[in-house]
Write an enzyme that holds these catalytic residues in place. Sequence first.
Site, PDB file in Angstrom:
ATOM      1  N   TYR A 295       0.847  -1.391  -0.128  1.00 27.12           N
ATOM      2  CA  TYR A 295       0.115  -0.230   0.081  1.00 27.12           C
ATOM      3  C   TYR A 295       0.876   0.959  -0.049  1.00 27.12           C
ATOM      4  CZ  TYR A 295      -3.513  -2.965   1.173  1.00 27.12           C
ATOM      5  OH  TYR A 295      -4.834  -4.292   1.856  1.00 27.12           O
TER       6      TYR A 295
ATOM      7  N   HIS B   4       1.019 -11.739   2.269  1.00 28.17           N
ATOM      8  CA  HIS B   4      -0.649 -10.865   1.215  1.00 28.17           C
ATOM      9  C   HIS B   4      -1.204 -12.056   0.265  1.00 28.17           C
ATOM     10  CE1 HIS B   4      -1.699  -6.486   0.360  1.00 28.17           C
ATOM     11  NE2 HIS B   4      -2.473  -7.313   0.181  1.00 28.17           N
TER      12      HIS B   4
END
Length: 279
Positions: A51, A109
Amino acid sequence: MLNHGDYNLLDGFQIPKIGFGTYKLNGYAGIRTIEQAINTGYRLIDGAYNYGNEGAVGQAVRNSSVPRDQLTVTSKLPGRFHQYQKAIEVVQESLLRSGLDYLDLYLIHWPNPKKDLYVEAWQALIDSQRFGLVRSIGVCNFLPEHIERLEKETGVLPVVNQIELHPFFNQKAQREYDASKGTLTQAWSPLGRASAVLTNDIVTTIAKKYHKSPAQVILRWEIQIGAIPIPKASHISRQKQNLDVFDFDLSNDDIAAINSLTKPDGRNSNQDPAVYEEF
């Protein structure tokens, strides 16, 4: 903030029943939004290396008046760093970027099964936990066969599996598998990325019955089926609304009605962890 209770993790720590998503919350504006969320009452802050906002998350945590030990801060390991030594270094880099002494929850992730390095990445998280860099470790988007391998090859199960979960894709089988392992299920995209689910007739009818918004009904449904939703909201009114879901209970019939909305192809972006890869 009222204490609505926490879930117990496999490793003995606890985690709040709802979190705050930070995807696309970057820079100074991101800091302000995340800090506002903490001050509004969120205690679980979900970030990720990919992010690009670990710095913003860390600064918001330091800016807030909430003691550090009352916050659960999450980050995630990208697919391009699954190789053991790289993974160790990226966990360290996450700490440096955030400016925090430790991270509460670190997740892989995506499994990226075609690369087949996720067990190596998991061993790196196990060791990062042992080194005191992270408190708890888990995964995102892992299917049962991926978790089976982690357990078989390392003996350590993830405390959390964060997966796409919303009324159009309720992940019943995956949730039941996670629960059988003592792994808690977190819901990313809990409101279906503000898709048609918010205007669905069943959802809006139930919302009117409880004098709540469709989003509140969906988040309450996720909590009652045992998932931890992590909605994102930039405006304080929406942040407060998403948190205000602990003063009512959906009936079994209402839960069943929302469950009936799920579709076999209900994923928002066709991100099937069996084949999808993210680096």
